[in-house]
Structure formats: C-alpha cells, structure tokens
Design a protein around this motif. Structure first.
Motif, PDB file in Angstrom:
ATOM      1  N   GLN A 145       0.858  -1.183   0.000  1.00  0.00           N
ATOM      2  CA  GLN A 145       0.000   0.000   0.000  1.00  0.00           C
ATOM      3  C   GLN A 145       0.895   1.235   0.000  1.00  0.00           C
ATOM      4  OE1 GLN A 145      -3.134  -0.132  -0.356  1.00  0.00           O
ATOM      5  NE2 GLN A 145      -3.860   1.888   0.183  1.00  0.00           N
ATOM      6  N   PRO A 146       0.749   2.164  -0.940  1.00  0.00           N
ATOM      7  CA  PRO A 146       1.597   3.359  -0.956  1.00  0.00           C
ATOM      8  C   PRO A 146       1.460   4.155   0.343  1.00  0.00           C
ATOM      9  CG  PRO A 146       0.228   3.232  -2.935  1.00  0.00           C
ATOM     10  CD  PRO A 146      -0.223   2.152  -2.005  1.00  0.00           C
ATOM     11  N   ASP A 147       2.591   4.493   0.900  1.00  0.00           N
ATOM     12  CA  ASP A 147       2.625   5.262   2.141  1.00  0.00           C
ATOM     13  C   ASP A 147       3.866   6.122   2.108  1.00  0.00           C
ATOM     14  OD1 ASP A 147       2.558   6.299   4.668  1.00  0.00           O
ATOM     15  OD2 ASP A 147       2.581   4.381   5.711  1.00  0.00           O
ATOM     16  N   ARG A 148       3.690   7.435   2.128  1.00  0.00           N
ATOM     17  CA  ARG A 148       4.828   8.339   1.998  1.00  0.00           C
ATOM     18  C   ARG A 148       5.355   8.808   3.346  1.00  0.00           C
ATOM     19  NH1 ARG A 148       2.973  12.110  -2.884  1.00  0.00           N
ATOM     20  NH2 ARG A 148       3.663  13.650  -1.399  1.00  0.00           N
ATOM     21  N   THR A 149       4.809   8.291   4.424  1.00  0.00           N
ATOM     22  CA  THR A 149       5.236   8.708   5.750  1.00  0.00           C
ATOM     23  C   THR A 149       6.543   8.020   6.127  1.00  0.00           C
ATOM     24  OG1 THR A 149       2.935   8.943   6.388  1.00  0.00           O
ATOM     25  CG2 THR A 149       4.551   8.865   8.163  1.00  0.00           C
ATOM     26  N   ALA A 150       7.540   8.796   6.526  1.00  0.00           N
ATOM     27  CA  ALA A 150       8.832   8.228   6.907  1.00  0.00           C
ATOM     28  C   ALA A 150       8.827   7.763   8.358  1.00  0.00           C
ATOM     29  CB  ALA A 150       9.939   9.252   6.690  1.00  0.00           C
ATOM     30  N   PHE A 151       8.168   8.505   9.241  1.00  0.00           N
ATOM     31  CA  PHE A 151       8.165   8.161  10.663  1.00  0.00           C
ATOM     32  C   PHE A 151       6.752   8.317  11.220  1.00  0.00           C
ATOM     33  CE2 PHE A 151      12.307   9.970   9.670  1.00  0.00           C
ATOM     34  CZ  PHE A 151      13.138   8.940  10.048  1.00  0.00           C
ATOM     35  N   ARG A 152       6.344   7.391  12.056  1.00  0.00           N
ATOM     36  CA  ARG A 152       5.017   7.452  12.678  1.00  0.00           C
ATOM     37  C   ARG A 152       5.109   7.716  14.178  1.00  0.00           C
ATOM     38  NH1 ARG A 152       4.651   4.117   8.646  1.00  0.00           N
ATOM     39  NH2 ARG A 152       2.904   4.288   7.212  1.00  0.00           N
ATOM     40  N   PHE A 153       6.313   7.851  14.682  1.00  0.00           N
ATOM     41  CA  PHE A 153       6.519   8.006  16.109  1.00  0.00           C
ATOM     42  C   PHE A 153       7.846   8.716  16.324  1.00  0.00           C
ATOM     43  CE2 PHE A 153       6.070   6.735  20.487  1.00  0.00           C
ATOM     44  CZ  PHE A 153       7.382   6.619  20.940  1.00  0.00           C
ATOM     45  N   ALA A 154       7.882   9.628  17.265  1.00  0.00           N
ATOM     46  CA  ALA A 154       9.147  10.274  17.635  1.00  0.00           C
ATOM     47  C   ALA A 154       9.186  10.385  19.155  1.00  0.00           C
ATOM     48  CB  ALA A 154       9.252  11.656  17.005  1.00  0.00           C
ATOM     49  N   PHE A 155      10.357  10.159  19.715  1.00  0.00           N
ATOM     50  CA  PHE A 155      10.531  10.259  21.156  1.00  0.00           C
ATOM     51  C   PHE A 155      11.879  10.899  21.433  1.00  0.00           C
ATOM     52  CE2 PHE A 155      11.963   8.457  25.257  1.00  0.00           C
ATOM     53  CZ  PHE A 155      10.963   8.982  26.057  1.00  0.00           C
ATOM     54  N   LEU A 156      11.868  11.998  22.171  1.00  0.00           N
ATOM     55  CA  LEU A 156      13.085  12.692  22.575  1.00  0.00           C
ATOM     56  C   LEU A 156      13.192  12.614  24.086  1.00  0.00           C
ATOM     57  CD1 LEU A 156      12.563  15.902  20.440  1.00  0.00           C
ATOM     58  CD2 LEU A 156      14.028  13.980  19.880  1.00  0.00           C
ATOM     59  N   ASP A 157      14.349  12.235  24.574  1.00  0.00           N
ATOM     60  CA  ASP A 157      14.613  12.130  26.010  1.00  0.00           C
ATOM     61  C   ASP A 157      15.931  12.856  26.239  1.00  0.00           C
ATOM     62  OD1 ASP A 157      14.477  11.357  28.662  1.00  0.00           O
ATOM     63  OD2 ASP A 157      15.062   9.279  28.290  1.00  0.00           O
ATOM     64  N   PHE A 158      15.943  13.869  27.091  1.00  0.00           N
ATOM     65  CA  PHE A 158      17.133  14.703  27.200  1.00  0.00           C
ATOM     66  C   PHE A 158      17.348  15.230  28.616  1.00  0.00           C
ATOM     67  CE2 PHE A 158      13.522  17.227  25.823  1.00  0.00           C
ATOM     68  CZ  PHE A 158      13.533  18.298  26.676  1.00  0.00           C
ATOM     69  N   ASP A 159      18.584  15.625  28.861  1.00  0.00           N
ATOM     70  CA  ASP A 159      18.970  16.331  30.081  1.00  0.00           C
ATOM     71  C   ASP A 159      19.434  17.721  29.675  1.00  0.00           C
ATOM     72  OD1 ASP A 159      18.557  14.241  31.970  1.00  0.00           O
ATOM     73  OD2 ASP A 159      20.434  13.316  31.342  1.00  0.00           O
ATOM     74  N   ILE A 160      19.423  18.635  30.632  1.00  0.00           N
ATOM     75  CA  ILE A 160      19.895  19.994  30.403  1.00  0.00           C
ATOM     76  C   ILE A 160      20.951  20.301  31.451  1.00  0.00           C
ATOM     77  CG2 ILE A 160      19.260  22.444  30.367  1.00  0.00           C
ATOM     78  CD1 ILE A 160      16.384  21.495  29.679  1.00  0.00           C
ATOM     79  N   ALA A 161      22.118  20.706  30.991  1.00  0.00           N
ATOM     80  CA  ALA A 161      23.210  21.086  31.895  1.00  0.00           C
ATOM     81  C   ALA A 161      24.256  21.856  31.087  1.00  0.00           C
ATOM     82  CB  ALA A 161      23.844  19.852  32.523  1.00  0.00           C
ATOM     83  N   ASN A 162      24.947  22.751  31.741  1.00  0.00           N
ATOM     84  CA  ASN A 162      26.036  23.508  31.109  1.00  0.00           C
ATOM     85  C   ASN A 162      25.611  24.171  29.799  1.00  0.00           C
ATOM     86  OD1 ASN A 162      27.857  22.695  33.175  1.00  0.00           O
ATOM     87  ND2 ASN A 162      28.075  20.724  32.133  1.00  0.00           N
ATOM     88  N   ASP A 163      24.448  24.794  29.793  1.00  0.00           N
ATOM     89  CA  ASP A 163      23.936  25.499  28.617  1.00  0.00           C
ATOM     90  C   ASP A 163      23.707  24.587  27.417  1.00  0.00           C
ATOM     91  OD1 ASP A 163      23.811  28.072  29.732  1.00  0.00           O
ATOM     92  OD2 ASP A 163      25.913  28.464  29.263  1.00  0.00           O
ATOM     93  N   GLN A 164      23.475  23.278  27.652  1.00  0.00           N
ATOM     94  CA  GLN A 164      23.291  22.355  26.532  1.00  0.00           C
ATOM     95  C   GLN A 164      22.158  21.386  26.787  1.00  0.00           C
ATOM     96  OE1 GLN A 164      26.870  20.208  25.745  1.00  0.00           O
ATOM     97  NE2 GLN A 164      28.076  22.031  25.356  1.00  0.00           N
ATOM     98  N   PHE A 165      21.530  20.947  25.711  1.00  0.00           N
ATOM     99  CA  PHE A 165      20.604  19.823  25.736  1.00  0.00           C
ATOM    100  C   PHE A 165      21.437  18.597  25.388  1.00  0.00           C
ATOM    101  CE2 PHE A 165      17.704  23.301  25.080  1.00  0.00           C
ATOM    102  CZ  PHE A 165      16.536  22.910  25.715  1.00  0.00           C
ATOM    103  N   VAL A 166      21.373  17.574  26.218  1.00  0.00           N
ATOM    104  CA  VAL A 166      22.104  16.333  25.978  1.00  0.00           C
ATOM    105  C   VAL A 166      21.061  15.247  25.751  1.00  0.00           C
ATOM    106  CG1 VAL A 166      23.766  14.674  26.889  1.00  0.00           C
ATOM    107  CG2 VAL A 166      24.007  17.121  27.428  1.00  0.00           C
TER     108      VAL A 166
END
Length: 169
Positions: A145-166
C-alpha cells in the motif's frame, strides 16, 4: 500572552506569594514522585494555557533570597505538531502528530549555565516528512500500500546542563 515568541491563550491558574517564596500553580507537581506522572493533579490547581491546540501547564517554586533559587515543571498535553509547524516552522509541510511532553528546570541565580533539568517529548501518532521518491516507488513495485510517511513516532529524552541539551540514546 507571548512568551519567548510563543503565543499562549486562555492563561489561568493560581499563584501565591509568601514572604520571599513564590509558588505558581501546584507545588504537588514538584514533589519527587511527580517526576514520572503528574496527571493526578487537576488542571484547576495548575497554571494552564492553550498553545498549538493543546494544553500547557506550568508549576514552579521560586525563592527570592540573596541568590534566587527555583524549580519548575512544564508539561504539554495534546499539542498539534501541524499547528506548531504552521506557526513556528514556515515553509515546512507534511508534518502532523500529537505532542505530549514535560520539562523540568532548576537552578540558582540567573546564569543559564547553572540551570539543570530534564525532559521528554513524544509525538504519536505522527506523520513526519515524506519518504524519498525511490522508496515510494519500491513500495508500489512490491505491491505494498503506498505510504509516503517516513516516521510514525518520535521520542526525545534529554537532560539539560552547562547550557546544553544532551539527548539520551
């Protein structure tokens, strides 16, 4: 209300000042057990706003002492990625999804390098970008079945320290 170039509407909720202590929203959300799930605290006890078709909550404690100390938690419930893209990412298209996430920040003073925190953002269900044309052709050739979607889910998990997102793996 506009905060850091983000348009917020229907802003409402409690705050209180007790001497040098300012509480915005609910301090229950700031308790360590709330780190995983703060849905038990009703919106009526929290500072809320409407943003990108979802609800944003903000809860914080600020101690106005010789050196300011603060801790806060921001959550987004059911934000629409397509609304975000339309407003803040001009020229992008083919993005849609439901965004839910949280962000904690704590620190002393006003310097950002002394700020620490963590957060997560989940976009699900999602339709993020389109597959390259060659991948679409192979899908058709395989009778899929034609489907042009590359991603159906995204999850970002991060910490913040020293002026940065890790970002975590």
């Amino acid at each position: 209300v506009e905060v850091l170039d983000y348009q917020l509407t229907k802003v409402q909720g409690p705050y209180r000042v007790d001497g040098s202590r300012v509480v915005i929203g609910s301090e229950k959300v700031l308790a360590p057990a709330a780190e995983q799930d703060n849905r038990a605290v009703p919106f009526s006890e929290r500072l809320t706003a409407q943003v990108i078709s979802g609800t944003l909550t903000y809860d914080a404690e600020v101690l106005l002492e010789e050196e300011v100390r603060y801790r806060s938690r921001l959550t987004l419930v059911n934000g629409k990625l397509e609304d975000y893209a339309r407003r803040y990412l001009p020229g992008t298209r083919n993005l849609s999804g439901v965004m839910n996430g949280w962000l904690t920040l704590a620190g002393r003073g006003v310097e950002t390098h002394r700020m620490t925190g963590a957060g997560q953002l989940r976009i699900s269900p999602a339709a993020l970008y389109e597959l390259p044309i060659m991948a679409q052709i192979f899908q058709v050739l395989s009778l899929g079945q034609p489907d042009r979607t590359a991603f159906r889910f995204a999850f970002l998990d991060f910490d913040i320290a020293n002026d940065q997102f890790v970002f975590k793996d």
